[in-house]
Motif scaffolding. Structure first.
Motif, PDB file in Angstrom:
ATOM      1  N   ALA A 170      -1.035  10.378  12.573  1.00 33.80           N
ATOM      2  CA  ALA A 170      -2.047   9.397  12.988  1.00 33.80           C
ATOM      3  C   ALA A 170      -2.301   9.514  14.490  1.00 33.80           C
ATOM      4  CB  ALA A 170      -1.591   7.988  12.624  1.00 33.80           C
ATOM      5  N   GLN A 171      -1.241   9.640  15.279  1.00 30.80           N
ATOM      6  CA  GLN A 171      -1.394   9.780  16.730  1.00 30.80           C
ATOM      7  C   GLN A 171      -2.157  11.047  17.092  1.00 30.80           C
ATOM      8  OE1 GLN A 171       2.802   9.598  17.571  1.00 30.80           O
ATOM      9  NE2 GLN A 171       2.674   7.494  18.341  1.00 30.80           N
ATOM     10  N   ILE A 172      -1.843  12.129  16.431  1.00 32.75           N
ATOM     11  CA  ILE A 172      -2.522  13.396  16.709  1.00 32.75           C
ATOM     12  C   ILE A 172      -4.000  13.293  16.361  1.00 32.75           C
ATOM     13  CG2 ILE A 172      -2.719  15.832  16.039  1.00 32.75           C
ATOM     14  CD1 ILE A 172       0.369  15.808  15.686  1.00 32.75           C
ATOM     15  N   LEU A 173      -4.299  12.722  15.191  1.00 32.09           N
ATOM     16  CA  LEU A 173      -5.704  12.604  14.781  1.00 32.09           C
ATOM     17  C   LEU A 173      -6.495  11.756  15.781  1.00 32.09           C
ATOM     18  CD1 LEU A 173      -5.302  12.231  10.919  1.00 32.09           C
ATOM     19  CD2 LEU A 173      -6.306  14.157  12.162  1.00 32.09           C
ATOM     20  N   LEU A 174      -5.889  10.680  16.270  1.00 31.04           N
ATOM     21  CA  LEU A 174      -6.570   9.866  17.275  1.00 31.04           C
ATOM     22  C   LEU A 174      -6.789  10.665  18.563  1.00 31.04           C
ATOM     23  CD1 LEU A 174      -4.779   6.438  16.766  1.00 31.04           C
ATOM     24  CD2 LEU A 174      -7.189   6.959  16.313  1.00 31.04           C
ATOM     25  N   ALA A 175      -5.815  11.481  18.914  1.00 26.43           N
ATOM     26  CA  ALA A 175      -5.909  12.252  20.157  1.00 26.43           C
ATOM     27  C   ALA A 175      -6.939  13.365  20.090  1.00 26.43           C
ATOM     28  CB  ALA A 175      -4.537  12.832  20.500  1.00 26.43           C
ATOM     29  N   ILE A 176      -7.178  13.915  18.907  1.00 22.79           N
ATOM     30  CA  ILE A 176      -8.125  15.031  18.798  1.00 22.79           C
ATOM     31  C   ILE A 176      -9.491  14.601  18.249  1.00 22.79           C
ATOM     32  CG2 ILE A 176      -6.315  16.780  18.619  1.00 22.79           C
ATOM     33  CD1 ILE A 176      -6.763  16.857  15.596  1.00 22.79           C
ATOM     34  N   ASP A 177      -9.678  13.289  18.085  1.00 19.45           N
ATOM     35  CA  ASP A 177     -10.960  12.759  17.605  1.00 19.45           C
ATOM     36  C   ASP A 177     -12.057  13.115  18.606  1.00 19.45           C
ATOM     37  OD1 ASP A 177     -13.076  11.364  16.516  1.00 19.45           O
ATOM     38  OD2 ASP A 177     -12.265   9.378  17.010  1.00 19.45           O
ATOM     39  N   ASN A 221     -15.016  12.076  18.845  1.00 25.65           N
ATOM     40  CA  ASN A 221     -15.868  10.965  19.252  1.00 25.65           C
ATOM     41  C   ASN A 221     -15.301  10.225  20.473  1.00 25.65           C
ATOM     42  OD1 ASN A 221     -17.654  11.465  17.154  1.00 25.65           O
ATOM     43  ND2 ASN A 221     -16.569  10.121  15.742  1.00 25.65           N
ATOM     44  N   HIS A 222     -14.055  10.490  20.836  1.00 30.22           N
ATOM     45  CA  HIS A 222     -13.401   9.798  21.948  1.00 30.22           C
ATOM     46  C   HIS A 222     -12.616  10.798  22.800  1.00 30.22           C
ATOM     47  CE1 HIS A 222     -14.173   6.476  19.198  1.00 30.22           C
ATOM     48  NE2 HIS A 222     -14.145   5.702  20.259  1.00 30.22           N
ATOM     49  N   SER A 223     -13.253  11.444  23.740  1.00 29.55           N
ATOM     50  CA  SER A 223     -12.653  12.444  24.640  1.00 29.55           C
ATOM     51  C   SER A 223     -11.375  13.081  24.088  1.00 29.55           C
ATOM     52  CB  SER A 223     -12.403  11.863  26.021  1.00 29.55           C
ATOM     53  OG  SER A 223     -11.949  10.550  25.974  1.00 29.55           O
ATOM     54  N   PRO A 224     -11.558  14.078  23.225  1.00 30.35           N
ATOM     55  CA  PRO A 224     -10.417  14.688  22.535  1.00 30.35           C
ATOM     56  C   PRO A 224      -9.596  15.618  23.426  1.00 30.35           C
ATOM     57  CG  PRO A 224     -12.401  15.902  22.036  1.00 30.35           C
ATOM     58  CD  PRO A 224     -12.821  14.714  22.869  1.00 30.35           C
ATOM     59  N   LEU A 225      -8.356  15.758  23.031  1.00 29.96           N
ATOM     60  CA  LEU A 225      -7.495  16.764  23.645  1.00 29.96           C
ATOM     61  C   LEU A 225      -7.788  18.101  22.980  1.00 29.96           C
ATOM     62  CD1 LEU A 225      -4.026  14.947  23.647  1.00 29.96           C
ATOM     63  CD2 LEU A 225      -5.607  15.185  25.561  1.00 29.96           C
ATOM     64  N   THR A 226      -7.566  19.182  23.694  1.00 31.37           N
ATOM     65  CA  THR A 226      -7.690  20.502  23.073  1.00 31.37           C
ATOM     66  C   THR A 226      -6.487  20.720  22.173  1.00 31.37           C
ATOM     67  OG1 THR A 226      -6.455  21.649  24.791  1.00 31.37           O
ATOM     68  CG2 THR A 226      -8.850  21.430  25.123  1.00 31.37           C
ATOM     69  N   ARG A 227      -6.537  21.763  21.388  1.00 37.68           N
ATOM     70  CA  ARG A 227      -5.423  22.079  20.496  1.00 37.68           C
ATOM     71  C   ARG A 227      -4.136  22.254  21.292  1.00 37.68           C
ATOM     72  NH1 ARG A 227      -5.832  27.602  17.446  1.00 37.68           N
ATOM     73  NH2 ARG A 227      -5.486  28.268  19.566  1.00 37.68           N
ATOM     74  N   GLU A 228      -4.214  22.990  22.383  1.00 34.62           N
ATOM     75  CA  GLU A 228      -3.035  23.259  23.203  1.00 34.62           C
ATOM     76  C   GLU A 228      -2.516  21.987  23.868  1.00 34.62           C
ATOM     77  OE1 GLU A 228      -5.771  25.205  23.179  1.00 34.62           O
ATOM     78  OE2 GLU A 228      -4.862  26.913  22.157  1.00 34.62           O
ATOM     79  N   GLN A 229      -3.426  21.154  24.369  1.00 30.56           N
ATOM     80  CA  GLN A 229      -3.026  19.902  25.001  1.00 30.56           C
ATOM     81  C   GLN A 229      -2.339  18.983  23.990  1.00 30.56           C
ATOM     82  OE1 GLN A 229      -6.898  18.698  26.390  1.00 30.56           O
ATOM     83  NE2 GLN A 229      -6.495  19.370  28.503  1.00 30.56           N
ATOM     84  N   ALA A 230      -2.917  18.880  22.804  1.00 28.67           N
ATOM     85  CA  ALA A 230      -2.330  18.024  21.765  1.00 28.67           C
ATOM     86  C   ALA A 230      -0.972  18.560  21.329  1.00 28.67           C
ATOM     87  CB  ALA A 230      -3.279  17.917  20.572  1.00 28.67           C
ATOM     88  N   ALA A 231      -0.871  19.865  21.176  1.00 28.25           N
ATOM     89  CA  ALA A 231       0.399  20.469  20.770  1.00 28.25           C
ATOM     90  C   ALA A 231       1.484  20.171  21.799  1.00 28.25           C
ATOM     91  CB  ALA A 231       0.227  21.981  20.590  1.00 28.25           C
ATOM     92  N   LYS A 232       1.135  20.281  23.063  1.00 29.27           N
ATOM     93  CA  LYS A 232       2.103  20.012  24.127  1.00 29.27           C
ATOM     94  C   LYS A 232       2.455  18.526  24.179  1.00 29.27           C
ATOM     95  CE  LYS A 232       3.038  21.108  28.927  1.00 29.27           C
ATOM     96  NZ  LYS A 232       2.543  21.724  30.147  1.00 29.27           N
ATOM     97  N   ALA A 233       1.456  17.671  24.049  1.00 30.70           N
ATOM     98  CA  ALA A 233       1.675  16.230  24.133  1.00 30.70           C
ATOM     99  C   ALA A 233       2.562  15.704  23.005  1.00 30.70           C
ATOM    100  CB  ALA A 233       0.330  15.498  24.112  1.00 30.70           C
ATOM    101  N   PHE A 234       2.425  16.279  21.818  1.00 30.39           N
ATOM    102  CA  PHE A 234       3.179  15.789  20.662  1.00 30.39           C
ATOM    103  C   PHE A 234       4.343  16.696  20.282  1.00 30.39           C
ATOM    104  CE2 PHE A 234      -0.977  13.799  20.327  1.00 30.39           C
ATOM    105  CZ  PHE A 234      -0.598  12.477  20.232  1.00 30.39           C
ATOM    106  N   ASN A 235       4.600  17.689  21.126  1.00 28.77           N
ATOM    107  CA  ASN A 235       5.721  18.608  20.927  1.00 28.77           C
ATOM    108  C   ASN A 235       5.679  19.276  19.543  1.00 28.77           C
ATOM    109  OD1 ASN A 235       7.979  19.970  21.815  1.00 28.77           O
ATOM    110  ND2 ASN A 235       9.387  18.433  20.999  1.00 28.77           N
TER     111      ASN A 235
END
Length: 167
Positions: free
Chosen positions: A36-43, A45-59
């Motif tokens: 759920a956190q990842i999906l919100l982060a990569i949405d 419609n709301h300034s998404p993180l890139t794949r690499e940024q999300a991967a790093k942020a959520f380990n």
């Protein structure tokens, strides 16, 4: 970077995911909360993180982000949140009955001219006996690994006794 599967959550979906994240730990499995956190982060419609940024942020690995995107696009929000693994996997080839045939065959005497069963011999014999139409060596190997059977043992399924130490 070109993204194949886009994540564009509606306001209702975002609200549902945010409520899910706020639930106490015993109520919700950790992988669901993380998804759920990842999906919100990569949405998108709301300034998404890139794949690499999300991967790093959520380990997690970037491939995890890709698979989560794909699962959402192909199978829906419920599956994307609840499932640790995609539902794409095929039906298991080795059910209980087939494993029983394999074990019985492995415990039997090998064909004439062979000192022991090999994965190829087992595969060919199972097909010959029409237990299954086709099966790979690796499927047979994985099934045998779940048991204590070893193709190289004299007495399959029985551990040799250890000698008691002499005093």
């Amino acid at each position: 970077m070109n993204v194949k599967y886009h994540v564009r959550l509606s306001d209702d979906e975002r609200s549902m995911l945010e409520a899910l994240i706020k639930q106490e730990k015993p109520i919700i499995a950790q992988h669901k909360k993380r998804h759920a956190q990842i999906l919100l982060a990569i949405d998108e419609n709301h300034s998404p993180l890139t794949r690499e940024q999300a991967a790093k942020a959520f380990n997690v690995k970037p491939l995890t982000i890709c698979r989560l995107r794909q699962r959402l696009a192909e199978e829906g929000l419920e599956v994307a949140i609840n499932s640790k693994h995609s539902r794409h996997g095929g039906k298991r080839k080795m059910d209980g009955e087939l494993e029983a045939h394999l074990i019985a065959l492995t415990c039997s005497a090998p064909p004439k001219g062979n000192a022991r069963w090999t994965l190829n011999l087992l595969r060919d014999k199972m097909i010959e006996l029409e237990y299954i139409d086709e099966i790979s060596r690796s499927t047979i190997d994985e099934s045998l690994k779940k048991t204590n059977l070893s193709l190289g043992r004299k007495k399959n399924g029985v551990f040799p006794r250890k000698k008691a130490p002499t005093l």
